[in-house]
Write a protein that holds these residues in place. Structure first.
Motif, mmCIF file in Angstrom:
data_model
loop_
_atom_site.group_PDB
_atom_site.id
_atom_site.type_symbol
_atom_site.label_atom_id
_atom_site.label_comp_id
_atom_site.label_asym_id
_atom_site.label_seq_id
_atom_site.Cartn_x
_atom_site.Cartn_y
_atom_site.Cartn_z
ATOM 1 N N LEU A 13 0.726 -1.238 -0.202
ATOM 2 C CA LEU A 13 -0.012 -0.027 -0.019
ATOM 3 C C LEU A 13 0.864 1.240 -0.076
ATOM 4 N N ALA A 14 2.103 1.083 0.311
ATOM 5 C CA ALA A 14 2.973 2.349 0.689
ATOM 6 C C ALA A 14 3.614 2.748 -0.494
ATOM 7 N N HIS A 15 3.733 4.112 -0.521
ATOM 8 C CA HIS A 15 4.631 4.841 -1.574
ATOM 9 C C HIS A 15 5.789 5.486 -0.770
ATOM 10 N N PHE A 16 6.867 5.162 -1.551
ATOM 11 C CA PHE A 16 8.022 6.102 -1.032
ATOM 12 C C PHE A 16 8.215 7.718 -1.342
ATOM 13 N N TYR A 17 8.278 8.377 -0.202
ATOM 14 C CA TYR A 17 8.401 9.841 -0.541
ATOM 15 C C TYR A 17 9.656 10.374 0.286
ATOM 16 N N MET A 18 10.604 10.773 -0.637
ATOM 17 C CA MET A 18 11.787 11.606 -0.115
ATOM 18 C C MET A 18 11.681 13.102 0.266
ATOM 19 N N GLY A 19 12.207 13.254 1.456
ATOM 20 C CA GLY A 19 12.023 14.584 2.082
ATOM 21 C C GLY A 19 10.688 15.129 2.684
ATOM 22 N N VAL A 20 9.960 14.226 3.120
ATOM 23 C CA VAL A 20 8.673 14.427 3.790
ATOM 24 C C VAL A 20 8.863 14.194 5.205
ATOM 25 N N GLY A 21 9.941 14.429 5.919
ATOM 26 C CA GLY A 21 9.809 14.115 7.116
ATOM 27 C C GLY A 21 10.336 12.854 7.800
ATOM 28 N N SER A 22 10.010 12.246 8.945
ATOM 29 C CA SER A 22 10.656 11.247 9.377
ATOM 30 C C SER A 22 10.076 9.955 8.851
ATOM 31 N N VAL A 23 8.716 10.065 8.461
ATOM 32 C CA VAL A 23 8.037 8.980 7.846
ATOM 33 C C VAL A 23 8.239 9.110 6.327
ATOM 34 N N PHE A 44 15.108 -6.344 -3.977
ATOM 35 C CA PHE A 44 15.324 -5.043 -3.240
ATOM 36 C C PHE A 44 16.724 -4.464 -3.790
ATOM 37 N N ASP A 45 16.804 -3.164 -3.813
ATOM 38 C CA ASP A 45 17.803 -2.192 -4.024
ATOM 39 C C ASP A 45 18.512 -1.778 -2.665
ATOM 40 N N ASN A 46 17.604 -1.832 -1.637
ATOM 41 C CA ASN A 46 17.717 -1.600 -0.240
ATOM 42 C C ASN A 46 17.746 -0.029 -0.046
ATOM 43 N N PHE A 47 17.068 0.803 -1.174
ATOM 44 C CA PHE A 47 16.801 2.052 -1.483
ATOM 45 C C PHE A 47 15.370 2.607 -1.387
ATOM 46 N N GLN A 48 14.643 1.488 -1.023
ATOM 47 C CA GLN A 48 12.933 1.510 -0.952
ATOM 48 C C GLN A 48 12.386 1.402 -2.300
ATOM 49 N N ASN A 49 13.090 0.839 -3.248
ATOM 50 C CA ASN A 49 12.355 0.752 -4.432
ATOM 51 C C ASN A 49 11.071 -0.286 -4.569
ATOM 52 N N HIS A 50 11.027 -1.047 -3.552
ATOM 53 C CA HIS A 50 9.882 -1.826 -3.230
ATOM 54 C C HIS A 50 8.745 -1.082 -3.066
ATOM 55 N N ALA A 51 8.497 0.186 -2.903
ATOM 56 C CA ALA A 51 7.606 1.081 -2.412
ATOM 57 C C ALA A 51 7.473 1.983 -3.582
#
Length: 492
Positions: free
Chosen positions: A395-405, A453-460
């Motif tokens: 369900l998640a999408h990865f957002y860079m630079g949006v705080g701690s989550v 996984f690339d361990n940089f959140q590509n799974h989201a």
């Protein structure tokens, strides 16, 4: 129905009823309305006034007779406001064929003692509409009031969501317990003497109670009933409701069409007709927000998410019927359920959501799941893909630079039913892989596309679509110092 008998030489038939009593035998003449009837279109004929003359040899209809016809049937001695119905039609082969051409009330009686007659002057049901304001009219609501504890003052203060205000005049009642008799508002609160918190007023901001908040109330109370303004409602429906309020249930409304240039149109915020109606022991709030919508077979469906942390949130499926122009709650989910994306196949919805934990399926706490909702009868809800399967719904999408989550839910990523199964994005945390999976039965899933996984959140960050029996998709992949877009396709 009567048009087929018009201009055929059939005798005219007239029936007059007062207080639902047939007085046709006492009719000397039907005056104004008889001259105005358009025989081929009797049911379309409406007038502002009508009059007829009654033979009254014995003074039974005389306004100075205390025991006259009107008082015997529950009316006033003067006849004023007594209900009148006039039917007109034809006598065909000895049978009366009539339809209502006038419905209204008596406004005055004119007695002619020398002729032993009484002339009855009537006004149709538009009379009340021209002389009285419409009260107790609008969208009905029933909800709990919540006290504003921070409001300073000598009175109790119960704010109400401004979106549903102002309250229709004559529609407001209050109860503090189930056993209460509904309380109407007072004109003004007292500020001296014996003050009673059960006395209240309502304005654009909400309810204020006299001398302080309501005490000795039942749990889930006080509860308010009121009616809100219709907003963004089709004018045809509003006119029909006004006519029904005036007792005019048989009408024909024609609204001229107008050509307009292309423009944005609004039906208002989804759920307006429903808020304050779902649970009387909850305060009136928006209950959440729309996360997805779709159109099928003349109906719009809205996925409405209550969201975690909202004590008054209600996750639901809302249906809007284009034909009747009405909203209804099609299905209500349990309080713990969040809903974010859906698709529809026949009478079945597939809904991507969560019942708690992290939105990222790679986290152990995640409770992402896909719900199957069958609406062929009473809506039936089952878990189609549970959060416990190895190919867990993402369900998640990865957002860079949006705080701690960084992992947040939204409804951009599709779930697609194709062929004999439902395609969805998955994460297999035990094998550090993700991709696109297919579910063909309850908790029966297979991987269609698998990516490491690339361990940089590509799974989201994966997205996909299906066209021409081919699965297309893409994701990002970080390797060393390079970030790449990885695309894929597969024939199905």
């Amino acid at each position: 129905m009567l048009k087929q008998h018009s201009y055929s030489g059939h005798p005219l038939a007239i029936t007059v009823k007062i207080h639902d009593q047939d007085v046709t035998d006492d009719i000397a003449s039907v005056d104004d309305i008889a001259r105005g009837v358009d025989y081929p279109n009797l049911t379309e004929f409406r007038v502002g006034e009508a009059s007829f003359t009654l033979r009254d040899v014995h003074g039974d209809f005389a306004p100075n007779n205390n025991a006259n016809f009107f008082t015997r049937h529950g009316g006033r001695r003067t006849g004023r406001n007594s209900p009148v119905t006039i039917e007109a039609g034809f006598i065909v082969s000895g049978q009366r064929h009539t339809e209502t051409v006038f419905q209204g009330t008596i406004i005055r009686l004119v007695q002619d003692a020398t002729g032993a007659t009484v002339r009855v002057v009537c006004s149709d049901n538009f009379g009340d509409m021209r002389t009285k304001g419409i009260a107790d009219f609008g969208v009905p609501r029933h909800f709990m009031l919540t006290e504003d504890l921070e409001a300073a003052g000598e009175n109790g203060n119960y704010p109400i969501l401004r979106a549903i205000m102002p309250a229709s005049h004559g529609s407001v009642t209050l109860k503090t317990k189930t056993t209460d008799t509904p309380i109407a508002p007072v004109q003004k609160l007292k500020n001296e003497g014996t003050l009673d918190p059960r006395n209240f007023v309502i304005d654009a901001n909400g309810v204020r109670t006299e001398g302080g908040p309501i005490v000795n109330r039942q749990v889930g109370y006080p509860q308010l009933r009121m009616k809100s303004p219709y907003r963004y409602r089709h004018i045809l429906d509003v006119i029909t409701d006004i006519l029904n309020r005036a007792g005019i249930t048989n009408s024909e409304i024609a609204i001229p069409e107008r050509d307009v240039t292309p423009h944005f149109s609004s039906n208002g915020r989804v759920g307006y007709d429903l808020i304050g109606n779902i649970a009387s022991s909850l305060p009136v709030t928006w209950n959440g927000f729309v996360t997805d919508f779709l159109y099928d077979a003349g109906k719009w469906y809205f996925l409405y998410n209550g969201h975690r942390g909202n004590p008054n949130g209600i996750s639901q499926v809302i249906e809007y019927d284009v034909t009747t122009r009405t909203y209804r709650q099609l299905h209500k989910f349990s309080p713990a359920t969040e809903v974010w994306k859906f698709t529809k196949v026949g009478d079945v919805f597939y809904i991507l959501g969560s019942t708690g934990g992290n939105y990222d399926a790679n986290e152990q706490s995640s409770e992402n799941q896909i719900i199957r909702l069958d609406i062929s009868g009473t809506p039936t809800e089952t878990v189609f893909v549970a959060h416990t399967v190895s190919l867990r719904p993402q369900l998640a999408h990865f957002y860079m630079g949006v705080g701690s989550v960084f992992h947040r839910p939204d409804s951009r990523r599709q779930i697609i039913y194709h062929g004999n199964g439902l395609f969805y994005a998955f994460v297999d945390r035990d094998n550090s892989t993700f991709g696109i999976a297919k579910a063909t039965a309850q908790n029966t899933t297979t991987a269609v596309i698998t990516i490491n996984f690339d361990n940089f959140q590509n799974h989201a960050g994966i997205a996909f679509d299906i066209k021409n029996n081919t699965l297309h998709g893409g994701t990002t992949f970080v390797s060393g110092s390079k970030s790449q877009i990885l695309v894929f396709k597969k024939a199905l």
